[in-house]
Design an enzyme around this catalytic site. Structure first.
Site, PDB file in Angstrom:
ATOM      1  N   SER A  69       0.843  -1.193   0.000  1.00 48.97           N
ATOM      2  CA  SER A  69       0.000   0.000   0.000  1.00 48.97           C
ATOM      3  C   SER A  69       0.876   1.241   0.000  1.00 48.97           C
ATOM      4  O   SER A  69       2.015   1.216   0.481  1.00 48.97           O
ATOM      5  CB  SER A  69      -0.899   0.003   1.245  1.00 48.97           C
ATOM      6  OG  SER A  69      -1.562   1.244   1.397  1.00 48.97           O
ATOM      7  N   TYR A  82      -2.823   0.531  10.747  1.00 47.68           N
ATOM      8  CA  TYR A  82      -2.784  -0.036   9.396  1.00 47.68           C
ATOM      9  C   TYR A  82      -1.488   0.350   8.701  1.00 47.68           C
ATOM     10  O   TYR A  82      -0.814  -0.488   8.083  1.00 47.68           O
ATOM     11  CB  TYR A  82      -3.984   0.438   8.575  1.00 47.68           C
ATOM     12  CG  TYR A  82      -3.911   0.002   7.133  1.00 47.68           C
ATOM     13  CD1 TYR A  82      -4.109  -1.331   6.782  1.00 47.68           C
ATOM     14  CD2 TYR A  82      -3.618   0.916   6.125  1.00 47.68           C
ATOM     15  CE1 TYR A  82      -4.028  -1.743   5.461  1.00 47.68           C
ATOM     16  CE2 TYR A  82      -3.534   0.519   4.804  1.00 47.68           C
ATOM     17  CZ  TYR A  82      -3.737  -0.809   4.475  1.00 47.68           C
ATOM     18  OH  TYR A  82      -3.649  -1.209   3.151  1.00 47.68           O
TER      19      TYR A  82
END
Length: 225
Positions: A69, A82
């Site tokens: 990501s 996260y």
């Protein structure tokens, strides 16, 4: 993994895609939520990759596609847990790529920006909101993710997400077919912009500390040739 190779014979590409988002201030998440986040995003990815490696070595090569990501390069209020899980993935798989290269095993980390799947909606997990964080940046981020901000419904929120999953999948397949390329592949204009901004900000902060960093060296240090 044994069953997959037994039934299919040769497997050329292994895609590691398991992950979900845990959102809220770091303090707001429970211990079990934090553990599960890292069990899935980090340990899940590592265990899966470690399981496929013996088979790739035996057959003389393969390609690991690790879905990462843009969040592996920065961290913002409300998304710290996260982001930290993706930072861990980035560090582990950068090393793994170098370690397995001699076995003709290629590694690509796909650094996705926002993507129009259910990742940001139905798959999201939230910590227990604390009054102390009300109206802070972290709280506003959670409200955005939950579709609670005035004037922004989930349909509008989805349109704010730039990534087309079909186009991204096509580029991943293209990279695998090419066989060569940088270990990291950013997909989405938001990924490019966010990662570039994070790099430039961190580089500027580092350069400002150069004199301080050098001042703490030992007086008798021997520099390598």
């Amino acid at each position: 993994m044994e069953r997959a190779f037994l039934e299919l014979g040769t497997i050329d590409v292994f895609v590691n895609n398991a992950a979900y988002g845990l959102y809220g201030a770091v303090e707001e998440a429970s211990d079990s939520q934090i553990e599960h986040q890292f069990m899935t995003n980090v340990l899940g990815s590592l265990r899966a990759a470690r399981a496929v490696l013996p088979f790739f070595r035996k057959q003389g090569g393969g390609h690991i596609v690790q879905i990462s990501s843009m969040a592996g390069h920065y961290s913002i209020a409300g998304m710290g847990l996260y982001c930290s899980s993706k930072w861990a993935v980035e560090g582990a798989f950068e090393a793994l790529a170098k370690e397995v290269a001699p076995f003709n095993i290629k590694t690509t980390m796909v650094e996705l920006g926002g993507i129009r799947t259910n990742f940001l909606t139905s798959n999201a997990v939230f910590g227990e909101r604390l009054d102390e964080y009300r109206d802070t940046e972290a709280d506003q981020f959670v409200s955005l993710m939950k579709g609670e901000l005035p004037g922004i419904d989930m349909s509008m929120f989805n349109q704010m997400v730039v990534g087309d999953p079909d186009k991204m999948a096509h580029q991943i397949i293209r990279r695998v077919d090419q066989g060569e390329g940088p270990i990291r592949m950013a997909l989405g204009s938001d990924a490019y912009d966010q990662i570039r901004t994070a790099f430039l900000d961190r580089l500027a902060a580092l350069e400002a500390q150069k004199e301080l960093a050098y001042s703490t060296d030992s007086d008798d240090v021997v520099k390598p040739l």
